[in-house]
Scaffold this motif. Structure first.
Motif, mmCIF file in Angstrom:
data_model
loop_
_atom_site.group_PDB
_atom_site.id
_atom_site.type_symbol
_atom_site.label_atom_id
_atom_site.label_comp_id
_atom_site.label_asym_id
_atom_site.label_seq_id
_atom_site.Cartn_x
_atom_site.Cartn_y
_atom_site.Cartn_z
ATOM 1 N N VAL A 183 -11.846 8.390 76.838
ATOM 2 C CA VAL A 183 -11.743 9.847 76.895
ATOM 3 C C VAL A 183 -11.347 10.393 75.531
ATOM 4 O O VAL A 183 -11.866 11.417 75.094
ATOM 5 C CB VAL A 183 -10.757 10.298 78.004
ATOM 6 N N GLU A 184 -10.461 9.703 74.843
ATOM 7 C CA GLU A 184 -10.049 10.125 73.495
ATOM 8 C C GLU A 184 -11.261 10.183 72.569
ATOM 9 O O GLU A 184 -11.448 11.158 71.830
ATOM 10 C CB GLU A 184 -9.003 9.153 72.931
ATOM 11 N N ALA A 185 -12.112 9.147 72.640
ATOM 12 C CA ALA A 185 -13.315 9.119 71.800
ATOM 13 C C ALA A 185 -14.250 10.268 72.165
ATOM 14 O O ALA A 185 -14.810 10.929 71.281
ATOM 15 C CB ALA A 185 -14.028 7.780 71.960
ATOM 16 N N ALA A 186 -14.406 10.519 73.463
ATOM 17 C CA ALA A 186 -15.269 11.621 73.902
ATOM 18 C C ALA A 186 -14.716 12.960 73.426
ATOM 19 O O ALA A 186 -15.474 13.827 72.970
ATOM 20 C CB ALA A 186 -15.401 11.621 75.422
ATOM 21 N N MET A 187 -13.408 13.131 73.482
ATOM 22 C CA MET A 187 -12.796 14.385 73.048
ATOM 23 C C MET A 187 -12.968 14.593 71.551
ATOM 24 O O MET A 187 -13.193 15.718 71.100
ATOM 25 C CB MET A 187 -11.312 14.426 73.420
ATOM 26 N N MET A 188 -12.895 13.521 70.787
ATOM 27 C CA MET A 188 -13.095 13.644 69.339
ATOM 28 C C MET A 188 -14.525 14.108 69.058
ATOM 29 O O MET A 188 -14.742 14.946 68.184
ATOM 30 C CB MET A 188 -12.803 12.315 68.632
ATOM 31 N N LEU A 191 -17.959 21.107 68.588
ATOM 32 C CA LEU A 191 -17.576 22.522 68.635
ATOM 33 C C LEU A 191 -17.299 23.068 67.233
ATOM 34 O O LEU A 191 -17.702 24.186 66.910
ATOM 35 C CB LEU A 191 -16.361 22.723 69.540
ATOM 36 N N LYS A 192 -16.617 22.278 66.413
ATOM 37 C CA LYS A 192 -16.329 22.714 65.042
ATOM 38 C C LYS A 192 -17.618 22.866 64.241
ATOM 39 O O LYS A 192 -17.775 23.837 63.504
ATOM 40 C CB LYS A 192 -15.390 21.730 64.351
#
Length: 132
Positions: free
Chosen positions: A22-27, A33-34
Motif C-alpha cells: 500500500v505504501e508503494a501504491a500511495m507513493m 497527482l503531483k
C-alpha cells in the motif's frame, strides 16, 4: 580493532504507516497527482485516509481469500458469511470515493478530461466571442 558501520542502504521510513504494498501504491498515487498538478499540501489528510482504507481492504482481502467468503460458525455449526467481508467492502467503498474525487479511477479520469475540455473555449466559441 576498528569497527565499521554497515553501508547497507536503509529503506525510507513509511509515510503512511501501512503495508509495503500500500505504501508503494500511495507513493505512485501522490507522484501521479503531483505530475498532473492535482495535489497540494492540504491533500495529505485525504491521502492518509486513502492509505488507511486501502490497507484495511488489502489486509482483509488476503484473509478472506485464505478463509473463503463463507466460514463455519463454531457455535451453531453452520456456514455463515465471513464477518470480514463487511469491513473489507466498506474500506473498498471509502477508498473508491476518495479515488474518484482525485480522478484516480478510469471513469473519473475520463470525466475529468471532459470537464477540462468543457472549461476551455471551443474554436466555435472563440470565433463567436471574437465576432462580438
Amino acid at each position: 580493532m576498528k569497527v565499521t558501520k554497515s553501508k547497507k542502504k536503509k529503506e525510507p521510513a513509511p509515510i503512511y504507516g501501512v503495508s509495503l504494498q500500500v505504501e508503494a501504491a500511495m507513493m505512485e498515487i501522490v507522484a501521479y497527482l503531483k505530475k498532473n498538478k492535482k495535489y497540494e499540501k492540504v491533500d495529505e489528510a485525504a491521502m492518509h485516509i486513502l492509505a488507511t482504507q486501502l490497507d484495511v481492504f488489502h489486509r482483509l482481502a488476503k484473509e478472506v481469500k485464505a478463509e473463503g467468503p463463507m466460514v463455519w460458525n463454531k457455535n451453531e455449526t453452520k456456514l455463515i458469511t465471513n464477518p470480514k467481508l463487511f469491513p473489507m467492502n466498506q474500506a473498498e467503498t471509502y477508498a473508491l470515493k476518495i479515488m474518484k474525487e482525485y480522478g484516480l479511477t478510469a471513469l473519473a479520469r475520463k470525466n475529468l478530461g471532459k470537464m477540462d475540455a468543457a472549461a476551455e473555449e471551443s474554436p466555435l466559441e472563440k470565433f463567436i466571442s471574437g465576432a462580438k
